[in-house]
Design an enzyme around this catalytic site. Structure first.
Site, PDB file in Angstrom:
ATOM      1  N   ILE A   1       0.825  -1.206   0.000  1.00 30.86           N
ATOM      2  CA  ILE A   1       0.000   0.000   0.000  1.00 30.86           C
ATOM      3  C   ILE A   1       0.860   1.257   0.000  1.00 30.86           C
ATOM      4  O   ILE A   1       0.531   2.247  -0.658  1.00 30.86           O
ATOM      5  CB  ILE A   1      -0.961  -0.010   1.212  1.00 30.86           C
ATOM      6  CG1 ILE A   1      -2.012  -1.114   1.036  1.00 30.86           C
ATOM      7  CG2 ILE A   1      -1.646   1.332   1.376  1.00 30.86           C
ATOM      8  CD1 ILE A   1      -2.909  -1.288   2.232  1.00 30.86           C
TER       9      ILE A   1
ATOM     10  N   TYR B   1      -0.388  -7.171  17.442  1.00 27.91           N
ATOM     11  CA  TYR B   1      -0.610  -6.352  16.246  1.00 27.91           C
ATOM     12  C   TYR B   1      -1.829  -5.449  16.435  1.00 27.91           C
ATOM     13  O   TYR B   1      -1.781  -4.249  16.149  1.00 27.91           O
ATOM     14  CB  TYR B   1      -0.812  -7.241  15.011  1.00 27.91           C
ATOM     15  CG  TYR B   1      -1.129  -6.456  13.761  1.00 27.91           C
ATOM     16  CD1 TYR B   1      -0.118  -5.808  13.053  1.00 27.91           C
ATOM     17  CD2 TYR B   1      -2.432  -6.347  13.295  1.00 27.91           C
ATOM     18  CE1 TYR B   1      -0.413  -5.069  11.909  1.00 27.91           C
ATOM     19  CE2 TYR B   1      -2.737  -5.616  12.161  1.00 27.91           C
ATOM     20  CZ  TYR B   1      -1.717  -4.981  11.466  1.00 27.91           C
ATOM     21  OH  TYR B   1      -2.017  -4.243  10.343  1.00 27.91           O
TER      22      TYR B   1
ATOM     23  N   SER C   1      -6.033  -0.164  11.100  1.00 27.36           N
ATOM     24  CA  SER C   1      -6.676  -1.417  10.724  1.00 27.36           C
ATOM     25  C   SER C   1      -7.984  -1.570  11.490  1.00 27.36           C
ATOM     26  O   SER C   1      -8.105  -1.121  12.636  1.00 27.36           O
ATOM     27  CB  SER C   1      -5.756  -2.595  11.045  1.00 27.36           C
ATOM     28  OG  SER C   1      -6.456  -3.813  11.010  1.00 27.36           O
TER      29      SER C   1
END
Length: 268
Positions: free
Chosen positions: A19, A171, A146
């Site tokens: 990305i 994460y 995210s």
């Protein structure tokens, strides 16, 4: 008709693949001056060369920068170089990220790897670039987060997850911290879930991903001064939605800043 991004200076972290690379490509095609960050100078240069060879990108509008975000001293040196060479910065795209490793891993700075690379390094970089981002009105930060931040909690007494480690939880915690950080009032910032894309992070989701270019398009839209933003806003692709409830709590923002200041230490 000239693009509203023409001539604007944008730093994209993690711009060598996925990305980040597609974001850099789209920005250069729209006339921005793009500072491409990579983990090493060789990776950054190779990515810039690919852009010049395959996209409508001019070398004079590309600058390569290197810093290993698992080393905060390198983040500090990166910020110094940017400030020296580009005293006015229009946009900072905090995109660089790693999947938390299967085994608990601590950096040389003493921080859990994903928490440092995905959040602490960007926290430090953003704060060190504050003057460049605010030298003229309109500077903004885009944190590439995210949707997994919604599953997370920040372990305030054990942010490095020494007592109980899970790669997915580590994460997700880093992404929640990055989302919370967008609500910091020191510089106008937003966070975005660019969609589940086919990148190195895809195994964390266990799903098929869309093309990285699709995710990049949503990020570039938020870089554009023609897109009005509100500090702390969260986007799921092209839609502004509410983040996890804790992400915009003033108490959480202050608590996270206090923790981050402690962990980045004298680099700030």
């Amino acid at each position: 008709m000239p693009s509203s991004l023409s001539g604007r200076t944008v730093l994209v972290t993690g711009a060598t693949t996925g990305i980040g690379y597609e974001t850099a490509r789209r920005l250069t095609e729209r006339g921005a001056v793009v500072l491409m960050h990579g983990r090493t100078a060789e990776e950054a240069r190779a990515a810039a060369d690919r852009l010049i060879a395959t996209a409508d990108a001019e070398e004079r509008r590309l600058c390569t920068l290197a810093a290993d975000f698992s080393r905060l001293d390198e983040v500090e040196l990166l910020a110094r170089r940017v400030t020296l060479e580009h005293p006015h910065l229009d946009v900072l795209v905090n995109n660089a990220a790693v999947a938390a490793p299967e085994r608990h891993t601590v950096t040389a700075d003493g921080n859990e790897l994903a928490f440092q690379v995905n959040f602490l390094a960007h926290y430090l970089l953003t704060n060190l670039l504050h003057e460049a981002l605010t030298s003229e009105p309109g500077g903004r930060v885009v944190n590439v987060s995210s949707s997994l931040h919604r599953t997370a909690s920040i372990q305030w007494n054990d942010p490095h997850r020494i007592r109980r480690y899970s790669r997915l939880a580590a994460y997700a915690q880093s992404q929640l911290a990055l989302t919370v950080f967008a609500s910091d009032p020191r510089v106008t910032a937003v966070s975005i879930h660019p969609g589940i894309c086919d990148t190195a992070l895809l195994p964390l989701y266990g799903l098929e991903g869309s093309a990285a270019a699709e995710g990049a398009a949503h990020i570039v839209r938020l870089c554009d001064p023609a897109t009005e933003i509100v500090n702390g806003a969260y986007y799921d692709r092209d839609q502004r939605v509410a983040p996890a409830a804790t992400a915009s709590e003033e108490r959480t923002v202050k608590r996270l800043n206090k923790l981050a200041d402690l962990l980045v230490g004298n680099h700030a």
